[in-house]
Design a protein around this motif. Structure first.
Motif, PDB file in Angstrom:
ATOM      1  N   VAL A 113       0.826  -1.203   0.000  1.00 27.40           N
ATOM      2  CA  VAL A 113       0.000   0.000   0.000  1.00 27.40           C
ATOM      3  C   VAL A 113       0.867   1.262   0.000  1.00 27.40           C
ATOM      4  O   VAL A 113       0.555   2.247  -0.681  1.00 27.40           O
ATOM      5  N   SER A 114       1.966   1.234   0.739  1.00 23.12           N
ATOM      6  CA  SER A 114       2.852   2.409   0.791  1.00 23.12           C
ATOM      7  C   SER A 114       3.407   2.743  -0.585  1.00 23.12           C
ATOM      8  O   SER A 114       3.614   3.915  -0.916  1.00 23.12           O
ATOM      9  N   GLU A 115       3.657   1.722  -1.401  1.00 21.30           N
ATOM     10  CA  GLU A 115       4.177   1.950  -2.751  1.00 21.30           C
ATOM     11  C   GLU A 115       3.115   2.528  -3.681  1.00 21.30           C
ATOM     12  O   GLU A 115       3.440   3.190  -4.672  1.00 21.30           O
ATOM     13  N   LEU A 116       1.835   2.291  -3.376  1.00 22.64           N
ATOM     14  CA  LEU A 116       0.751   2.777  -4.231  1.00 22.64           C
ATOM     15  C   LEU A 116       0.240   4.152  -3.821  1.00 22.64           C
ATOM     16  O   LEU A 116      -0.378   4.852  -4.632  1.00 22.64           O
ATOM     17  N   LEU A 117       0.502   4.558  -2.583  1.00 27.85           N
ATOM     18  CA  LEU A 117       0.038   5.866  -2.122  1.00 27.85           C
ATOM     19  C   LEU A 117       0.669   6.978  -2.953  1.00 27.85           C
ATOM     20  O   LEU A 117       1.867   6.989  -3.198  1.00 27.85           O
ATOM     21  N   GLY A 118      -0.160   7.918  -3.352  1.00 19.75           N
ATOM     22  CA  GLY A 118       0.334   9.053  -4.124  1.00 19.75           C
ATOM     23  C   GLY A 118       0.474   8.792  -5.613  1.00 19.75           C
ATOM     24  O   GLY A 118       0.892   9.679  -6.360  1.00 19.75           O
ATOM     25  N   LYS A 119       0.121   7.591  -6.066  1.00 17.07           N
ATOM     26  CA  LYS A 119       0.195   7.296  -7.508  1.00 17.07           C
ATOM     27  C   LYS A 119      -0.982   7.936  -8.240  1.00 17.07           C
ATOM     28  O   LYS A 119      -0.837   8.490  -9.323  1.00 17.07           O
ATOM     29  N   GLU A 120      -2.167   7.815  -7.624  1.00 17.36           N
ATOM     30  CA  GLU A 120      -3.395   8.339  -8.233  1.00 17.36           C
ATOM     31  C   GLU A 120      -4.437   8.518  -7.126  1.00 17.36           C
ATOM     32  O   GLU A 120      -4.504   7.725  -6.189  1.00 17.36           O
ATOM     33  N   PHE A 160      -5.309  10.458   1.846  1.00 13.30           N
ATOM     34  CA  PHE A 160      -6.661  10.042   2.215  1.00 13.30           C
ATOM     35  C   PHE A 160      -7.575   9.690   1.040  1.00 13.30           C
ATOM     36  O   PHE A 160      -8.676   9.178   1.253  1.00 13.30           O
ATOM     37  N   ASN A 161      -7.146   9.964  -0.179  1.00 12.52           N
ATOM     38  CA  ASN A 161      -8.022   9.694  -1.326  1.00 12.52           C
ATOM     39  C   ASN A 161      -7.343   8.862  -2.410  1.00 12.52           C
ATOM     40  O   ASN A 161      -7.679   8.972  -3.585  1.00 12.52           O
ATOM     41  N   THR A 162      -6.393   8.039  -2.019  1.00 12.04           N
ATOM     42  CA  THR A 162      -5.700   7.205  -2.999  1.00 12.04           C
ATOM     43  C   THR A 162      -6.686   6.287  -3.727  1.00 12.04           C
ATOM     44  O   THR A 162      -7.583   5.707  -3.112  1.00 12.04           O
ATOM     45  N   LYS A 163      -6.457   6.163  -5.015  1.00 10.99           N
ATOM     46  CA  LYS A 163      -7.287   5.299  -5.858  1.00 10.99           C
ATOM     47  C   LYS A 163      -6.419   4.143  -6.344  1.00 10.99           C
ATOM     48  O   LYS A 163      -5.352   4.352  -6.910  1.00 10.99           O
ATOM     49  N   PHE A 164      -6.845   2.932  -6.107  1.00  8.84           N
ATOM     50  CA  PHE A 164      -6.070   1.757  -6.494  1.00  8.84           C
ATOM     51  C   PHE A 164      -6.532   1.250  -7.867  1.00  8.84           C
ATOM     52  O   PHE A 164      -7.703   0.911  -8.040  1.00  8.84           O
ATOM     53  N   SER A 165      -5.619   1.209  -8.802  1.00  7.33           N
ATOM     54  CA  SER A 165      -5.952   0.716 -10.148  1.00  7.33           C
ATOM     55  C   SER A 165      -5.379  -0.675 -10.343  1.00  7.33           C
ATOM     56  O   SER A 165      -4.301  -0.997  -9.828  1.00  7.33           O
ATOM     57  N   GLU A 166      -6.092  -1.482 -11.089  1.00  2.14           N
ATOM     58  CA  GLU A 166      -5.664  -2.864 -11.326  1.00  2.14           C
ATOM     59  C   GLU A 166      -4.319  -2.920 -12.043  1.00  2.14           C
ATOM     60  O   GLU A 166      -3.497  -3.800 -11.779  1.00  2.14           O
ATOM     61  N   SER A 167      -4.092  -1.973 -12.954  1.00  2.73           N
ATOM     62  CA  SER A 167      -2.832  -1.979 -13.707  1.00  2.73           C
ATOM     63  C   SER A 167      -1.642  -1.690 -12.803  1.00  2.73           C
ATOM     64  O   SER A 167      -0.581  -2.318 -12.916  1.00  2.73           O
ATOM     65  N   GLU A 168      -1.812  -0.731 -11.850  1.00  2.00           N
ATOM     66  CA  GLU A 168      -0.742  -0.410 -10.904  1.00  2.00           C
ATOM     67  C   GLU A 168      -0.498  -1.584  -9.955  1.00  2.00           C
ATOM     68  O   GLU A 168       0.651  -1.897  -9.608  1.00  2.00           O
TER      69      GLU A 168
END
Length: 511
Positions: A150-157, A209-217
């Protein structure tokens, strides 16, 4: 003295041994070998440059050292640089460097969120950090690695900004946004120029607080994480520390690895990540710290607008326990690197027991230096050319942590190194420390803590963690008093109390 030839053949031989050991033992994984071949071709257009280099070192004579000293130690061409603060008359009048203007301050927003503010207008930069209790303590063997993922995905989108927009806002302004997970915490950092802080603070909040998780990421990060996990054995230290933690902290989350395991990471779903993510920053167990060049009044107003409406829950404190080791143990592991490694662990302390933590820091300084290569083990083992590195660390925890002695040597020297380590530990337990050694250790400890507090980024983390762990956000300002209360006798008492029931792990290449 060297220029005059006041150097013995014995010292030359010891220096040669140290240099050869340092060079050979520094090659611990495949990346080192690749870099070595590349440098060889770059320096001499041959893959054998370092082989010849070591052979020549072994042949160095006393007269050649003296000749080199006379050629290069020319004090008439010495350049000495000293940096020190110089205040202009205007700065002196404004007292912008006075201690009172730089005192940290703890405020509480209307929703109960703790905020630490520390102004420092000496450099036009600002650091912000939001930290929460969690980390590996909130993971299990079934979801190990989810915090790092999760830490790696935060701030991506986020729900409000695309990946490209976030890159433009952060990287386009030379700013950095990062998230990290540790044994006990999960935290997010923002580092930026002072002129951009008010603009980027809302983006910092949005990224958290609003990170969006995408399947591709998620798919790409799985590929990368599984690759990192597979490379764990490429480095002797990461391989060794992995096994040390797993065996030392059995039945406690501290035994888990930050990256996780292949069997857990490969199964992560978007739903798993979102469920973990929503629990991260929704409690009263978090602290926001801001250090640097910022307008205090504007910042407090913006913080209330951005963070004051967050819902702060008050969960039951997570209760974990860890049993101390009651007997010694000795385990050996095979590793692919042609080195010998030693990990010797002892039960340590908890964060709340600050007095004993400081005493363990004193013991650490005597044994191996406080984050610097000094101390008895360094002097004994390095002087004899038996190790490439030897160091001790005192790592406290929410539950009992560890005191670890770690050494890198060759396979044939493992037993000799262990004998010296055990001899020195018995010596520090049974014989009084000299006044000179004690005073040097005290000075080194004070310098270490002062040096850490001089870094804006480090200070932001220190204040946040200390407040989170119950030691108080300004604990770093009082640490010298605790150090001054230490006594020479504390070294022996602490050594006898903690240096027992050693958990020994050795590593070397299988024959």
């Amino acid at each position: 003295k060297i220029k005059k030839g006041s150097i013995t053949t014995k010292i030359i031989k010891e220096a040669i041994k140290k240099k050869v050991a340092e060079d050979v033992l520094s090659i611990s994984h495949i990346e080192d070998k690749i870099a070595r071949f590349a440098q060889s071709y770059l320096f001499a257009h041959t893959p054998h440059f370092f082989d010849v280099y070591l052979d020549n070192i072994k042949k160095v004579k006393k007269n050649e050292v003296v000749s080199a000293a006379n050629s290069f130690f020319d004090f008439s061409r010495t350049v000495i640089t000293i940096l020190k603060p110089v205040l202009t008359e205007k700065e002196k009048k404004k007292k912008i460097y006075s201690k009172n203007s730089l005192k940290p301050e703890l405020i509480t927003l209307k929703n109960g969120l703790k905020v630490i503010l520390k102004e420092d207008h000496s450099i036009p930069k600002t650091h912000a950090k939001l930290i929460s209790l969690g980390g590996l303590r909130n993971e299990t063997s079934k979801n190990n690695g989810i915090g790092h993922f999760v830490s790696e995905l935060l701030g991506k989108e986020t729900k409000n900004h695309t990946k490209q927009q976030l890159q433009n806002l952060f990287e386009g302004n030379g700013a950095h946004f990062q998230a990290h997970v540790g044994n006990n915490t999960f935290y997010c950092n923002l580092a930026c120029l002072a002129e951009d802080f008010q603009t980027l603070l809302p983006i910092f909040k949005d990224a958290i607080f609003n990170t969006k998780f995408s399947e591709s990421e998620i798919k790409e990060l799985k590929r990368l994480t599984l690759q990192w996990i597979s490379q764990r054995t490429d480095d002797w230290h990461s391989h060794g520390y992995y096994h040390f933690k797993k065996e030392f902290y059995q039945n406690h989350p501290y035994q888990l690895n930050i990256l996780g395991e292949e069997k857990t990471v490969s199964k992560f779903t978007k739903k798993d990540l979102e469920s973990y993510y929503t629990s991260l920053f929704s409690t009263n167990e978090m602290v926001l710290s801001i250090v640097g060049d910022f307008d205090k009044k504007k910042t407090i107003s913006k913080l209330n607008a951005l963070f004051g409406s967050l819902k702060i829950k008050k969960p039951e404190p997570k209760k974990l326990s860890r049993k101390s080791h009651t007997k010694m143990s000795n385990q050996h592991f095979d590793i692919p690197q042609n080195v010998g490694a030693i990990f010797m662990g002892f039960d340590g302390e908890t964060f709340k027991n600050t007095k004993n933590c400081v005493k363990l820091d004193l013991l650490n300084t005597i044994v191996s230096g406080m984050a610097y290569p000094t101390g008895r083990l360094h002097q004994e083992l390095r002087e004899k050319g038996l190790v490439y590195m030897v160091h001790a660390t005192n790592q406290a925890g929410c539950e009992t942590g560890h005191f670890l002695i770690n050494a890198l040597t060759s396979k044939k020297n493992i037993n000799d190194v262990l004998k010296i380590i055990n001899r020195e530990l018995k010596q520090v337990q049974n014989a009084p420390t000299s006044k000179k050694e004690f005073e040097q250790a005290i000075a080194q400890m004070k310098f270490y803590y002062k040096d850490r507090a001089s870094s804006t980024e480090s200070l932001t983390l220190m204040m946040s963690i200390d407040e989170l762990y119950g030691r108080g956000f300004n604990y770093y300002e009082t640490i010298n008093k605790e150090i001054d209360n230490l006594d020479k006798k504390d070294i022996q008492i602490t050594a006898k109390k903690y240096l027992k029931n050693a958990q020994l792990f050795t590593f070397s290449k299988k024959d």
